[in-house]
Design a protein around this motif. Structure first.
Motif, mmCIF file in Angstrom:
data_model
loop_
_atom_site.group_PDB
_atom_site.id
_atom_site.type_symbol
_atom_site.label_atom_id
_atom_site.label_comp_id
_atom_site.label_asym_id
_atom_site.label_seq_id
_atom_site.Cartn_x
_atom_site.Cartn_y
_atom_site.Cartn_z
ATOM 1 N N GLN A 43 0.831 -1.214 0.000
ATOM 2 C CA GLN A 43 0.000 0.000 0.000
ATOM 3 C C GLN A 43 0.865 1.265 0.000
ATOM 4 O O GLN A 43 0.482 2.278 -0.601
ATOM 5 C CB GLN A 43 -0.923 0.011 1.223
ATOM 6 C CG GLN A 43 -1.695 -1.272 1.463
ATOM 7 C CD GLN A 43 -2.492 -1.731 0.254
ATOM 8 O OE1 GLN A 43 -3.032 -0.904 -0.475
ATOM 9 N NE2 GLN A 43 -2.568 -3.027 0.038
ATOM 10 N N ALA A 71 -5.053 2.943 -1.731
ATOM 11 C CA ALA A 71 -4.012 2.809 -0.712
ATOM 12 C C ALA A 71 -4.586 3.012 0.690
ATOM 13 O O ALA A 71 -4.319 2.225 1.599
ATOM 14 C CB ALA A 71 -2.891 3.814 -0.974
ATOM 15 N N GLY A 99 -6.500 0.042 1.753
ATOM 16 C CA GLY A 99 -5.587 -1.030 2.146
ATOM 17 C C GLY A 99 -4.999 -0.816 3.523
ATOM 18 O O GLY A 99 -4.749 -1.783 4.259
#
Length: 268
Positions: A57, A90, A93
């Motif tokens: 990530q 991201a 995640g």
């Protein structure tokens, strides 16, 4: 002994380098080096970020922030939306759902303004995924079905398979097994048709979870076993973790069943 074998398998799959996935990343990195236009670089940064989904990530975030900065500097509106979408990936995640939602909604607003239907479809899917992560399954389904409908209009089979997979997972969490099986199998079939390892692996993992919930333990283990190489190939370690967690739970359940059967046999 089973625990030792399971740990060995997990370490083996996590540490194995996947040639096909590495080649994709290397190709994208090479294209980035050769790309002359700033707009092309922005889109390649987003494509490269996608290849790290489920594994790194922090790398996704670095690439997306670079793309966002470049997009704003040159006034590339579509690139700004693409980069915001990847930033949302991201954050999701990382488990930072408010920030993920904020990024996806910003991207959606831009895509709606410029009438970028592909971008809108991806944003709707990702908003659904955030709701799924937060266990708001009904709201997740509402966005995921909208995403699937747009993907079908655009004949984007890759996106269709992604949305179908998440729809199946949402239904599994709602204990609606028939619907979960239907949509997950559809996701698998579309992904298999276009050779999309990420969704082949995740759909097989979900099918393993479906059969586990219905007490079909041997069949569940077989689906989990089949899913691992695909998730490994895609370097999707998040799905790979879910696969081995499902297997571990089944091994524990099967061990208990064997013990009960043994006790019954000796008692009677």
């Amino acid at each position: 002994m089973k625990k030792i074998i399971l740990l060995f398998l997990i370490n083996f799959f996590f540490l194995t380098t996947v040639d096909a996935q590495t080649q994709v990343k290397d190709s994208l990195k090479l294209l980035l080096q050769k790309e002359k236009t700033d707009t092309g670089r922005v889109l390649l940064l987003a494509d490269l970020g996608f290849e790290y989904m489920g594994s790194k990530q922090d790398t996704i975030m670095v690439l997306a922030l670079e793309g966002l900065s470049l997009s704003r500097r040159i006034g590339f509106i579509k690139g700004e939306a693409v980069s915001l979408n990847r930033i949302g990936n991201a954050f999701n995640g990382f488990g930072n759902y408010p920030k993920a939602m904020e990024s996806f909604l910003k991207a959606l607003k831009i895509n709606e303004k410029i009438k970028n239907t592909d971008g809108i479809q991806r944003n709707l899917n990702n908003i659904g995924v955030v709701h799924l992560s937060q266990e708001d399954y009904q709201r997740a389904l509402a966005y995921l079905f909208k995403s699937k409908e747009l993907a079908e209009k655009n004949n984007n089979k890759r996106s269709i398979s992604i949305s179908l997979g998440y729809i199946g997972l949402a239904y599994l969490n709602l204990k609606k097994i028939d619907s979960a099986r239907l949509y997950t199998q559809q996701a698998h079939d579309v992904a298999y048709e276009i050779h999309f390892p990420r969704i082949i692996g995740s759909s097989l993992t979900t099918l393993g979870g479906i059969h586990s919930q219905t007490g079909q333990n041997k069949l569940a283990l077989e689906y989990y076993r089949l899913s691992a190489p695909y998730s490994e190939r895609a370097e999707n370690f998040a799905d790979l973790s879910n696969t081995y967690l499902g297997m571990a739970k089944l091994f524990k359940k099967i061990d208990r069943m064997i013990l009960v059967l043994f006790m019954q046999k000796n008692l009677f």
